[in-house]
Scaffold this motif. Sequence first.
Motif, PDB file in Angstrom:
ATOM      1  N   UNK A  53      46.042  43.185  20.003  1.00 28.45           N
ATOM      2  CA  UNK A  53      46.709  42.085  20.717  1.00 28.45           C
ATOM      3  C   UNK A  53      46.015  40.747  20.454  1.00 28.45           C
ATOM      4  N   UNK A  54      44.706  40.671  20.612  1.00 27.73           N
ATOM      5  CA  UNK A  54      44.003  39.389  20.403  1.00 27.73           C
ATOM      6  C   UNK A  54      44.136  38.883  18.969  1.00 27.73           C
ATOM      7  N   UNK A  55      43.950  39.712  17.929  1.00 22.59           N
ATOM      8  CA  UNK A  55      44.158  39.179  16.571  1.00 22.59           C
ATOM      9  C   UNK A  55      45.586  38.684  16.332  1.00 22.59           C
ATOM     10  N   UNK A  56      46.560  39.360  16.919  1.00 18.37           N
ATOM     11  CA  UNK A  56      47.953  38.904  16.783  1.00 18.37           C
ATOM     12  C   UNK A  56      48.116  37.539  17.445  1.00 18.37           C
ATOM     13  N   UNK A  57      47.555  37.374  18.656  1.00 19.32           N
ATOM     14  CA  UNK A  57      47.616  36.080  19.335  1.00 19.32           C
ATOM     15  C   UNK A  57      46.944  34.981  18.516  1.00 19.32           C
ATOM     16  N   UNK A  58      45.812  35.297  17.917  1.00 21.76           N
ATOM     17  CA  UNK A  58      45.087  34.304  17.122  1.00 21.76           C
ATOM     18  C   UNK A  58      45.927  33.849  15.936  1.00 21.76           C
ATOM     19  N   UNK A  59      46.543  34.796  15.229  1.00 22.68           N
ATOM     20  CA  UNK A  59      47.381  34.451  14.075  1.00 22.68           C
ATOM     21  C   UNK A  59      48.587  33.623  14.516  1.00 22.68           C
ATOM     22  N   UNK A  60      49.255  34.038  15.577  1.00 22.99           N
ATOM     23  CA  UNK A  60      50.413  33.282  16.064  1.00 22.99           C
ATOM     24  C   UNK A  60      50.011  31.887  16.529  1.00 22.99           C
ATOM     25  N   UNK A  61      48.862  31.768  17.165  1.00 22.48           N
ATOM     26  CA  UNK A  61      48.382  30.462  17.611  1.00 22.48           C
ATOM     27  C   UNK A  61      48.048  29.565  16.431  1.00 22.48           C
ATOM     28  N   UNK A  62      47.492  30.139  15.364  1.00 25.25           N
ATOM     29  CA  UNK A  62      47.216  29.335  14.169  1.00 25.25           C
ATOM     30  C   UNK A  62      48.503  28.821  13.530  1.00 25.25           C
ATOM     31  N   UNK A  63      49.556  29.661  13.524  1.00 24.06           N
ATOM     32  CA  UNK A  63      50.849  29.184  13.016  1.00 24.06           C
ATOM     33  C   UNK A  63      51.369  28.034  13.872  1.00 24.06           C
ATOM     34  N   UNK A  64      51.272  28.174  15.190  1.00 20.17           N
ATOM     35  CA  UNK A  64      51.722  27.094  16.068  1.00 20.17           C
ATOM     36  C   UNK A  64      50.897  25.831  15.854  1.00 20.17           C
ATOM     37  N   UNK A  65      49.592  25.994  15.700  1.00 16.61           N
ATOM     38  CA  UNK A  65      48.730  24.829  15.475  1.00 16.61           C
ATOM     39  C   UNK A  65      49.098  24.128  14.175  1.00 16.61           C
ATOM     40  N   UNK A  66      49.412  24.909  13.122  1.00 10.48           N
ATOM     41  CA  UNK A  66      49.822  24.303  11.856  1.00 10.48           C
ATOM     42  C   UNK A  66      51.069  23.443  12.047  1.00 10.48           C
ATOM     43  N   UNK A  67      52.076  23.963  12.726  1.00 10.94           N
ATOM     44  CA  UNK A  67      53.310  23.202  12.908  1.00 10.94           C
ATOM     45  C   UNK A  67      53.090  21.975  13.792  1.00 10.94           C
ATOM     46  N   UNK A  68      52.311  22.116  14.848  1.00  5.57           N
ATOM     47  CA  UNK A  68      52.078  20.981  15.735  1.00  5.57           C
ATOM     48  C   UNK A  68      51.303  19.884  15.020  1.00  5.57           C
ATOM     49  N   UNK A  69      50.210  20.266  14.367  1.00  3.06           N
ATOM     50  CA  UNK A  69      49.388  19.269  13.673  1.00  3.06           C
ATOM     51  C   UNK A  69      50.110  18.729  12.443  1.00  3.06           C
ATOM     52  N   UNK A  70      50.779  19.589  11.719  1.00  2.00           N
ATOM     53  CA  UNK A  70      51.430  19.183  10.480  1.00  2.00           C
ATOM     54  C   UNK A  70      52.627  18.276  10.679  1.00  2.00           C
ATOM     55  N   UNK A  71      53.467  18.613  11.650  1.00  3.61           N
ATOM     56  CA  UNK A  71      54.709  17.857  11.810  1.00  3.61           C
ATOM     57  C   UNK A  71      54.647  16.826  12.930  1.00  3.61           C
ATOM     58  N   UNK A  72      54.210  17.222  14.124  1.00  2.00           N
ATOM     59  CA  UNK A  72      54.241  16.282  15.233  1.00  2.00           C
ATOM     60  C   UNK A  72      53.096  15.282  15.179  1.00  2.00           C
ATOM     61  N   UNK A  73      51.972  15.655  14.557  1.00  2.00           N
ATOM     62  CA  UNK A  73      50.879  14.702  14.386  1.00  2.00           C
ATOM     63  C   UNK A  73      50.915  14.101  12.985  1.00  2.00           C
ATOM     64  N   UNK A  74      51.914  14.429  12.210  1.00  2.00           N
ATOM     65  CA  UNK A  74      52.200  13.852  10.892  1.00  2.00           C
ATOM     66  C   UNK A  74      51.105  14.078   9.857  1.00  2.00           C
ATOM     67  N   UNK A  75      50.258  15.076  10.033  1.00  2.00           N
ATOM     68  CA  UNK A  75      49.211  15.310   9.046  1.00  2.00           C
ATOM     69  C   UNK A  75      49.753  15.958   7.778  1.00  2.00           C
ATOM     70  N   UNK A  76      50.917  16.574   7.871  1.00  2.00           N
ATOM     71  CA  UNK A  76      51.509  17.157   6.670  1.00  2.00           C
ATOM     72  C   UNK A  76      51.889  16.062   5.668  1.00  2.00           C
ATOM     73  N   UNK A  77      52.103  14.872   6.170  1.00  2.00           N
ATOM     74  CA  UNK A  77      52.536  13.777   5.326  1.00  2.00           C
ATOM     75  C   UNK A  77      51.388  12.867   4.900  1.00  2.00           C
ATOM     76  N   UNK A  78      50.193  13.168   5.373  1.00  2.00           N
ATOM     77  CA  UNK A  78      49.041  12.337   5.034  1.00  2.00           C
ATOM     78  C   UNK A  78      48.517  12.695   3.646  1.00  2.00           C
ATOM     79  N   UNK A  79      47.711  11.835   3.146  1.00  2.00           N
ATOM     80  CA  UNK A  79      47.097  12.063   1.848  1.00  2.00           C
ATOM     81  C   UNK A  79      45.992  13.103   1.977  1.00  2.00           C
TER      82      UNK A  79
END
Length: 117
Positions: free
Chosen positions: A58-84
């Motif tokens: 359960x904990x490793x699954x939560x960690x992986x899912x949380x990392x996916x969520x963190x990628x989308x939040x940081x990448x798209x809503x904080x616009x880091x996906x578009x940074x250099x």
Amino acid sequence: MSSETTQLHAEEAVHGDHEGMTKKKIWKVFYILLGITCIEFFIALYLGPHYKIPSHWINPIYIVLTLFKAFYIVGYFMHLKFEKLDMALAIIVPILFIIGLILVLTNESHYWIGLRL
């Protein structure tokens, strides 16, 4: 060139990287985050308590899912996906050092616990 032309080019350079975020993409990211959150709730409220999956998974699954969520939040809503690359490395490298420090300190704590026994 006139100052107005220079200003227009500067504005295009600033806004050009972020033109890729349309309402459609924002809603797509929202639904991806919603889906991941629903999966987490399903695991927490049904699969975990009813022992449908082993408890040590359960904990490793939560960690992986949380990392996916963190990628989308940081990448798209904080616009880091578009940074250099330099900006991304300025954020990623310190995080990797912090993770390494945590791993080293965890290993060291096991050493000290072993000395007490």
